[in-house]
Structures are given as C-alpha cells and as structure tokens.
Design a protein around this motif. Sequence first.
Motif, PDB file in Angstrom:
ATOM      1  N   GLU A   3      64.613  69.809  19.526  1.00  0.00           N
ATOM      2  CA  GLU A   3      65.836  69.532  18.781  1.00  0.00           C
ATOM      3  C   GLU A   3      66.947  70.469  19.236  1.00  0.00           C
ATOM      4  O   GLU A   3      66.712  71.655  19.482  1.00  0.00           O
ATOM      5  N   VAL A  30      72.722  60.518  27.865  1.00  0.00           N
ATOM      6  CA  VAL A  30      72.377  61.225  26.627  1.00  0.00           C
ATOM      7  C   VAL A  30      71.866  60.230  25.584  1.00  0.00           C
ATOM      8  O   VAL A  30      70.764  60.362  25.070  1.00  0.00           O
ATOM      9  N   GLU A  33      68.491  58.663  25.990  1.00  0.00           N
ATOM     10  CA  GLU A  33      67.373  59.596  26.080  1.00  0.00           C
ATOM     11  C   GLU A  33      67.174  60.451  24.831  1.00  0.00           C
ATOM     12  O   GLU A  33      66.196  61.195  24.747  1.00  0.00           O
ATOM     13  N   ALA A  34      68.106  60.371  23.871  1.00  0.00           N
ATOM     14  CA  ALA A  34      68.036  61.233  22.689  1.00  0.00           C
ATOM     15  C   ALA A  34      68.369  60.445  21.435  1.00  0.00           C
ATOM     16  O   ALA A  34      69.133  59.481  21.480  1.00  0.00           O
ATOM     17  N   HIS A  35      67.790  60.870  20.331  1.00  0.00           N
ATOM     18  CA  HIS A  35      68.208  60.349  19.030  1.00  0.00           C
ATOM     19  C   HIS A  35      69.360  61.251  18.579  1.00  0.00           C
ATOM     20  O   HIS A  35      69.172  62.458  18.399  1.00  0.00           O
ATOM     21  N   VAL A  36      70.543  60.668  18.433  1.00  0.00           N
ATOM     22  CA  VAL A  36      71.752  61.422  18.107  1.00  0.00           C
ATOM     23  C   VAL A  36      72.160  61.070  16.682  1.00  0.00           C
ATOM     24  O   VAL A  36      72.395  59.902  16.364  1.00  0.00           O
ATOM     25  N   LEU A  57      70.327  66.409  17.874  1.00  0.00           N
ATOM     26  CA  LEU A  57      69.717  65.592  18.915  1.00  0.00           C
ATOM     27  C   LEU A  57      68.229  65.879  18.947  1.00  0.00           C
ATOM     28  O   LEU A  57      67.819  67.043  19.036  1.00  0.00           O
ATOM     29  N   THR A  58      67.441  64.833  18.864  1.00  0.00           N
ATOM     30  CA  THR A  58      65.998  64.945  18.997  1.00  0.00           C
ATOM     31  C   THR A  58      65.645  64.293  20.327  1.00  0.00           C
ATOM     32  O   THR A  58      66.022  63.139  20.569  1.00  0.00           O
ATOM     33  N   VAL A  59      64.948  65.039  21.179  1.00  0.00           N
ATOM     34  CA  VAL A  59      64.710  64.571  22.548  1.00  0.00           C
ATOM     35  C   VAL A  59      63.252  64.755  22.941  1.00  0.00           C
ATOM     36  O   VAL A  59      62.537  65.580  22.376  1.00  0.00           O
ATOM     37  N   ASP A  60      62.838  63.982  23.942  1.00  0.00           N
ATOM     38  CA  ASP A  60      61.510  64.144  24.535  1.00  0.00           C
ATOM     39  C   ASP A  60      61.569  65.226  25.598  1.00  0.00           C
ATOM     40  O   ASP A  60      62.643  65.683  25.997  1.00  0.00           O
ATOM     41  N   PHE A  63      64.076  65.213  28.749  1.00  0.00           N
ATOM     42  CA  PHE A  63      65.528  65.229  28.557  1.00  0.00           C
ATOM     43  C   PHE A  63      66.172  66.323  29.401  1.00  0.00           C
ATOM     44  O   PHE A  63      65.686  67.448  29.454  1.00  0.00           O
ATOM     45  N   LEU A  68      73.657  66.685  28.616  1.00  0.00           N
ATOM     46  CA  LEU A  68      74.321  66.898  27.328  1.00  0.00           C
ATOM     47  C   LEU A  68      75.533  67.804  27.502  1.00  0.00           C
ATOM     48  O   LEU A  68      76.618  67.502  27.011  1.00  0.00           O
TER      49      LEU A  68
END
Length: 114
Positions: A3, A30, A33-36, A57-60, A63, A68
């Motif tokens: 995060e 971005v 690839e990310a939950h924003v 931002l929650t990312v794998d 990322f 970003l």
Amino acid sequence: MAEYRVVIEGRSIGEDLRRLTQWLRDDELVGDEAHVALSSAPSSPADMGTAFDAIKLTVDSGFQIANLALAIAVWRASRSNPPTVAIERNGTRVTVDSDDPAIIARIAAALADE
C-alpha cells in the motif's frame, strides 16, 4: 500486496485529491496495475460528512513505483499552480516535485521493497 498513500498539501486539497485520483485511475501504467481510492481522514462524532485526506493505492508485487512518481510529476506539470505531492510507504515519505528521470529513479529506490 503493498500500500502507498499519496498526500497533497495546499489550499484546495479535496478538489486536488479528486482530480489526481482520477488522473491516476486513467493512467494506463498506474490505473491498470493498482487499486486507486480516496482515503478518509479520521473523523469525530461532531464532524459532518467524510473528509478525504489522501489517495490510497493497493498494488501487487510487480507494480513499478516509478510509474506512479512519473504520473504524479506529469499531473503536477499540467497544473497552473502545482501543489506539493508526497508518496508515503512504511514510514518513508518522498516528495514528488520534478519529472527528471534521475529524481524519479531516486523516488522509486527510496520506496522500493526491502
């Protein structure tokens, strides 16, 4: 999952947060690839409504944080009076104030996984 928090300092923080959130969602490197999401500030029972204080931002693991930082730098360049924007992760806070590739690389290195 990792995060990141993106915070903005300045006058119209709420409006800038909404605009930057949409910018990041629309950025293919971005947003794909990310939950924003907007993140709420802690509130007291006396507060009316919800105030947003950051973008979360929650990312794998794959990322690229440099994407970003670059997206934020480009967004700032599109503003007539760019606000100060910082990325936070695990107690590390880095200010994005340039689109210089060397600075973007330093930001990415500072926020990279240990």
